[in-house]
Scaffold this active site. Sequence first.
Site, PDB file in Angstrom:
ATOM      1  N   GLU A  99      -8.056  -3.791   5.340  1.00 42.62           N
ATOM      2  CA  GLU A  99      -7.889  -3.677   3.889  1.00 42.62           C
ATOM      3  C   GLU A  99      -6.775  -4.586   3.372  1.00 42.62           C
ATOM      4  O   GLU A  99      -6.880  -5.136   2.276  1.00 42.62           O
ATOM      5  CB  GLU A  99      -7.616  -2.207   3.518  1.00 42.62           C
ATOM      6  CG  GLU A  99      -8.865  -1.348   3.698  1.00 42.62           C
ATOM      7  CD  GLU A  99      -8.572   0.093   4.034  1.00 42.62           C
ATOM      8  OE1 GLU A  99      -7.859   0.343   5.026  1.00 42.62           O
ATOM      9  OE2 GLU A  99      -9.043   0.979   3.311  1.00 42.62           O
TER      10      GLU A  99
ATOM     11  N   ASN B 110       0.879  -1.168   0.000  1.00 44.28           N
ATOM     12  CA  ASN B 110       0.000   0.000   0.000  1.00 44.28           C
ATOM     13  C   ASN B 110       0.920   1.222   0.000  1.00 44.28           C
ATOM     14  O   ASN B 110       1.384   1.656   1.047  1.00 44.28           O
ATOM     15  CB  ASN B 110      -0.892  -0.054   1.247  1.00 44.28           C
ATOM     16  CG  ASN B 110      -1.821   1.135   1.343  1.00 44.28           C
ATOM     17  OD1 ASN B 110      -1.803   2.031   0.503  1.00 44.28           O
ATOM     18  ND2 ASN B 110      -2.632   1.153   2.389  1.00 44.28           N
TER      19      ASN B 110
ATOM     20  N   HIS C 283     -12.444   3.805  -0.859  1.00 42.97           N
ATOM     21  CA  HIS C 283     -12.533   2.945   0.338  1.00 42.97           C
ATOM     22  C   HIS C 283     -13.228   1.611   0.047  1.00 42.97           C
ATOM     23  O   HIS C 283     -13.716   0.939   0.962  1.00 42.97           O
ATOM     24  CB  HIS C 283     -13.298   3.650   1.499  1.00 42.97           C
ATOM     25  CG  HIS C 283     -12.505   4.739   2.164  1.00 42.97           C
ATOM     26  ND1 HIS C 283     -13.078   5.902   2.626  1.00 42.97           N
ATOM     27  CD2 HIS C 283     -11.183   4.829   2.452  1.00 42.97           C
ATOM     28  CE1 HIS C 283     -12.140   6.675   3.170  1.00 42.97           C
ATOM     29  NE2 HIS C 283     -10.988   6.043   3.068  1.00 42.97           N
TER      30      HIS C 283
ATOM     31  N   ARG D 130      -9.327  17.247   4.996  1.00 41.58           N
ATOM     32  CA  ARG D 130     -10.056  17.553   3.753  1.00 41.58           C
ATOM     33  C   ARG D 130     -11.423  18.165   4.049  1.00 41.58           C
ATOM     34  O   ARG D 130     -12.060  17.805   5.043  1.00 41.58           O
ATOM     35  CB  ARG D 130     -10.254  16.279   2.928  1.00 41.58           C
ATOM     36  CG  ARG D 130      -8.961  15.729   2.373  1.00 41.58           C
ATOM     37  CD  ARG D 130      -9.165  14.373   1.705  1.00 41.58           C
ATOM     38  NE  ARG D 130      -8.309  13.380   2.300  1.00 41.58           N
ATOM     39  CZ  ARG D 130      -8.401  12.068   2.100  1.00 41.58           C
ATOM     40  NH1 ARG D 130      -9.319  11.572   1.288  1.00 41.58           N
ATOM     41  NH2 ARG D 130      -7.582  11.233   2.689  1.00 41.58           N
TER      42      ARG D 130
ATOM     43  N   ARG E 174      -2.571  -2.212  -3.376  1.00 42.97           N
ATOM     44  CA  ARG E 174      -3.695  -1.291  -3.306  1.00 42.97           C
ATOM     45  C   ARG E 174      -3.495  -0.243  -4.410  1.00 42.97           C
ATOM     46  O   ARG E 174      -2.486   0.462  -4.440  1.00 42.97           O
ATOM     47  CB  ARG E 174      -3.699  -0.596  -1.954  1.00 42.97           C
ATOM     48  CG  ARG E 174      -4.824   0.387  -1.866  1.00 42.97           C
ATOM     49  CD  ARG E 174      -4.759   1.197  -0.614  1.00 42.97           C
ATOM     50  NE  ARG E 174      -6.084   1.676  -0.320  1.00 42.97           N
ATOM     51  CZ  ARG E 174      -6.503   1.988   0.892  1.00 42.97           C
ATOM     52  NH1 ARG E 174      -5.704   1.866   1.903  1.00 42.97           N
ATOM     53  NH2 ARG E 174      -7.717   2.432   1.065  1.00 42.97           N
TER      54      ARG E 174
END
Length: 395
Positions: free
Chosen positions: A380, A12, A182, A242, A94
């Site tokens: 994940e 990742n 996601h 964000r 990923r």
Amino acid sequence: MPPKADLIAVFNAGSSSIKFALCAASPDEALRARGEIEGLGAEPRLTVRSAGGATLIERAWPAGGLDHHAATRTILSIMDGLEAGASVVGVGHRVVHGGTRYAAPVRIDAAVLQALTELVPLAPLHQPHNLAPIRAIAAHAPALPQVACFDTAFHRGQASVVQAFALPRALSGEGIRRYGFHGLSYEYIVSRMREIAPALAGARLIIAHLGNGASLCAVAGGRSVATTMGFTAVDGLMMGTRTGTIDPGVILYLMDRHGMDVRAVENLIYRESGLLGVSGIASDMRTLRASSDPNAAEAIALFVHRIVCEIGSLAAALGGVDGLVFTAGIGENDAATRAEVCAGCAWLGLALDGARNRKGGGRISTDGSRIEAWVVPTDEERMIARQTLRLIPQA
Ligand code: ADP
């Protein structure tokens, strides 16, 4: 002695770090180790931990001592040496963006790598870094099977109206549409719900992935129906740094009246806003919860308000809700955020059990609640290992 299992490596990669995990190439994808090289481009540091969290290896390099390619080779050789007799038989990556083309994980060859490179303009802050280890492994160990696992893929089955912006057709045709992200986390949560709450797993769920990045996904029958992130991962909920959804008129105003250019706006909406911008203190929920500054409380209140409003929107997209699932750093650990979000969902028929919520883990709603609320840890890396295992020849 049972034979040593083959291993799946999970990568990742971000702009300044590469996170990695090592899982058994067996149906339970058991975690063997995980780690990270941080500080790429500055002073890189490597940490490898066992599945139980014990530190196995620590290393540091001088400034500029390692780029993404060298870091990838270092990680692979460490992985290969971790368990005597076992070796890495496949690598899962990923990859943030699969565009409209990839609705499922894919074995990587030169043509796929080219197609993923063409998607860089859709995710310029992430995609190039995701692809760097793929290139390094293709050059260094070309026989090692590699698989790309996408954050967007889970959402590709959404109705076309859900994925559309109200833009002229030519722009939509160019790929300016809602993608959602996601997806690896959401797919993992759905698979866990099938194990721990099978009846609910097939019903109408809203999954709240609340970490530094945050989004919600409406899931019906195990499939994504709508999600809060859109063309980019800056849309939807307020996040650590964000903005989430913002009136595009604000951007026009800033460019017009403050003379902000693209990079300045990008910095503002991705790195300087959210919990950090509103509190003026930190992006980290733990710091804000510990603060007595009213600006910290206001930042949290806005974070929760946005989640509650977006849950209402997704409830409409689903035509009703049966379950709400909290996951990721804040969702799994911050009982106060869960309690505040659930209080905002009382109108939907959600009744929180305070004691269960403080304990965390499993079902946190009351036995009589019309909507169930759950806390389910995401994984994940494990999802990537599972997807990779399905696509490599043997194991
Ligand atoms: P990322 O999106 O980087 O993977 P994480 O899922 O790790 O993020 O979530 C990070 C967020 O989780 C931070 O805001 C952090 O404060 C929050 N968090 C982690 N542990 C706790 C905790 N015990 N209580 C409250 N918030 C927590």
